[in-house]
Design a protein around this motif. Structure first.
Motif, PDB file in Angstrom:
ATOM      1  N   LYS A 139       0.847  -1.187   0.000  1.00 33.35           N
ATOM      2  CA  LYS A 139       0.000   0.000   0.000  1.00 33.35           C
ATOM      3  C   LYS A 139       0.886   1.243   0.000  1.00 33.35           C
ATOM      4  O   LYS A 139       1.951   1.248   0.605  1.00 33.35           O
ATOM      5  N   LYS A 140       0.445   2.281  -0.694  1.00 34.87           N
ATOM      6  CA  LYS A 140       1.188   3.540  -0.662  1.00 34.87           C
ATOM      7  C   LYS A 140       0.394   4.572   0.131  1.00 34.87           C
ATOM      8  O   LYS A 140      -0.800   4.737  -0.092  1.00 34.87           O
ATOM      9  N   ARG A 141       1.065   5.248   1.063  1.00 33.21           N
ATOM     10  CA  ARG A 141       0.385   6.229   1.916  1.00 33.21           C
ATOM     11  C   ARG A 141       1.188   7.524   1.946  1.00 33.21           C
ATOM     12  O   ARG A 141       2.415   7.510   1.822  1.00 33.21           O
ATOM     13  N   ASN A 142       0.471   8.644   2.090  1.00 32.41           N
ATOM     14  CA  ASN A 142       1.126   9.943   2.179  1.00 32.41           C
ATOM     15  C   ASN A 142       1.047  10.478   3.603  1.00 32.41           C
ATOM     16  O   ASN A 142      -0.038  10.770   4.103  1.00 32.41           O
ATOM     17  N   PHE A 143       2.204  10.584   4.234  1.00 24.93           N
ATOM     18  CA  PHE A 143       2.284  11.062   5.620  1.00 24.93           C
ATOM     19  C   PHE A 143       2.839  12.483   5.641  1.00 24.93           C
ATOM     20  O   PHE A 143       3.873  12.763   5.025  1.00 24.93           O
ATOM     21  N   ALA A 191      -0.303  13.140  -2.697  1.00 23.14           N
ATOM     22  CA  ALA A 191       0.804  13.982  -2.257  1.00 23.14           C
ATOM     23  C   ALA A 191       0.320  15.427  -2.189  1.00 23.14           C
ATOM     24  O   ALA A 191      -0.430  15.885  -3.046  1.00 23.14           O
ATOM     25  N   THR A 192       0.749  16.162  -1.171  1.00 21.63           N
ATOM     26  CA  THR A 192       0.260  17.524  -0.973  1.00 21.63           C
ATOM     27  C   THR A 192       1.134  18.527  -1.702  1.00 21.63           C
ATOM     28  O   THR A 192       2.347  18.349  -1.807  1.00 21.63           O
ATOM     29  N   LEU A 243       8.101  -0.145   4.530  1.00 13.93           N
ATOM     30  CA  LEU A 243       7.790  -1.285   5.372  1.00 13.93           C
ATOM     31  C   LEU A 243       7.527  -2.440   4.422  1.00 13.93           C
ATOM     32  O   LEU A 243       7.340  -2.238   3.233  1.00 13.93           O
ATOM     33  N   SER A 244       7.506  -3.642   4.937  1.00 21.19           N
ATOM     34  CA  SER A 244       7.343  -4.778   4.031  1.00 21.19           C
ATOM     35  C   SER A 244       5.958  -4.774   3.381  1.00 21.19           C
ATOM     36  O   SER A 244       5.760  -5.355   2.339  1.00 21.19           O
ATOM     37  N   HIS A 245       5.012  -4.065   3.976  1.00 16.90           N
ATOM     38  CA  HIS A 245       3.631  -4.134   3.509  1.00 16.90           C
ATOM     39  C   HIS A 245       3.077  -2.783   3.103  1.00 16.90           C
ATOM     40  O   HIS A 245       1.971  -2.687   2.620  1.00 16.90           O
ATOM     41  N   GLN A 246       3.773  -1.711   3.347  1.00 19.41           N
ATOM     42  CA  GLN A 246       3.343  -0.405   2.874  1.00 19.41           C
ATOM     43  C   GLN A 246       4.522   0.549   2.703  1.00 19.41           C
ATOM     44  O   GLN A 246       5.532   0.420   3.378  1.00 19.41           O
ATOM     45  N   HIS A 247       4.360   1.477   1.763  1.00 20.50           N
ATOM     46  CA  HIS A 247       5.375   2.491   1.533  1.00 20.50           C
ATOM     47  C   HIS A 247       4.838   3.834   1.987  1.00 20.50           C
ATOM     48  O   HIS A 247       3.770   4.254   1.543  1.00 20.50           O
TER      49      HIS A 247
END
Length: 353
Positions: free
Chosen positions: A225-229, A266-267, A301-305
DNA sequence: AACGCGGGGCT
DNA sequence: AGCCCAGCGTT
């Protein structure tokens, strides 16, 4: 020669000297096994040294606070291991008067102790002939016997456990278990194993059929999964910033982080300023906002970026429940945050503005 | 049975 | 950037 004879002979000639191999005390073996779950020796070793130094007995560990344990665990990952470690230490110290369970079946009941770890402790400390099956064992057995069953299937799980159990030297299970894991870790490696000097190379099926690179077989993992932090690094007039504890489920449970705004995409700077201005901590007191990293930091991470931006947000008031930036080192944080804190100089930012 | 959970190394 | 390494608990 029998498989167990060959592997234990190899072990006596090739094993590494490691601190947890100097003892059969279940506390130290348990500690080392929890640390080494999904973790290579080079990465786990310094943590084992730190933990045994800080907590020389299960009572020391039990009497520590969870935050202290997490702080010491910082950077090692899979933080539920640390929380379960601490909970189990309290259980053993208080309910069992410091006495470890002395067999596989009872060890298995401990939090954070599954089939692998219970087998390891039972064999190493109590001479019980329960075979360990970790990633090394999967690799060694799948290659030597040419087994195509995926190792991360319930079928493979059963099959390899049974095979290892048939092979184990019941007279010396501790040595056998450590030997096969050490062999997998240093010789029968995932990439470029040393087949030319392997004591098994005349009988290893994978080697003789040229299938080393195909084994072991693994089922494909789910897509990442790709997430924007977006982390808000607040700077208040009193030289404080804000760290929040991550609650509930999900990654980094009980670790600290800067206030986080997660976005779908992405902001851009302009859009994000509007968002921050409305933030309850900021209201109309925003002095200046600076984007620390123009390009997103990709934390894998192994399951999300995690595509991450750190926003430095200066606010023209004192803080309500902030922490002194000089004391930020005392909090257990994910390595992503830790790396930022290491590089970012709060003091120079304060004087610069 | 399927999924979530870290971080590091190699290419 | 994308590949590898992988036990345990929860659902």
């Amino acid at each position: 020669m029998k498989f167990s004879k060959t592997i234990t002979l190899w072990y006596s000639n090739n094993k590494r000297e490691l601190p947890w191999r100097q003892t059969k005390d279940p506390y130290y073996i348990w500690l080392s096994e929890i640390i080494l779950q999904q973790t290579q020796v080079v990465q786990g070793l310094p943590y084992y040294v730190k933990f045994t130094h800080s907590f020389p007995s299960v009572f020391h560990l039990a009497n520590a606070g969870e935050s202290d344990v997490l702080k010491l665990w910082q950077g090692l990952g899979y933080y539920s291991r640390a929380r379960n470690l601490h909970a189990t230490a309290k259980y053993i110290a208080n309910a069992l008067n410091g006495k470890f369970p002395n067999n596989y079946k009872d060890l298995l009941k401990l939090k954070g102790v599954g089939d692998y770890t219970a087998s390891a402790i039972a064999s190493i400390c109590f001479n019980e002939a329960t075979a360990v099956v970790d990633g090394n064992v999967y690799r060694v057995l799948s290659r030597y016997f040419g087994i195509d069953t995926p190792i991360n299937s319930s079928q493979g799980n059963k099959e390899f456990k049974q095979l290892a159990q048939e092979l184990i030297d019941v007279k010396n299970p501790a040595t056998f278990n450590q030997a096969i894991m050490e062999f997998g870790a240093t010789q029968c490696k995932p990439q470029n194993p040393d087949c030319n000097i392997c004591p098994f190379n005349s009988s290893c099926i994978a080697f003789n059929k040229n299938r080393i690179s195909e084994l072991p077989v693994k089922l494909k993992a789910a897509k990442v999964k790709k997430r924007n932090f977006n982390f808000l690094v607040f700077i208040f007039n009193d030289k404080k910033t804000i760290l929040e504890k991550r609650e509930g489920k999900g990654i980094w449970q009980n670790l600290y982080q800067f206030p986080l705004i997660e976005t779908e995409k992405a902001t851009t700077f302009d859009d994000f300023v509007k968002l921050v201005k409305k933030h309850p901590i900021v209201k109309d007191k925003l002095v200046e906002m600076v984007l620390y990293n123009e390009d997103s930091i990709v934390h894998k991470l192994s399951h999300q970026h995690l595509y991450t931006k750190f926003w430095i947000v200066q606010v023209d008031r004192t803080s309500k429940n902030g922490i002194l930036t000089s004391e930020i080192q005392n909090y257990a944080v994910p390595i992503l945050i830790g790396n930022f804190i290491e590089r970012f100089n709060f003091d120079s930012f304060n004087t610069f503005n």
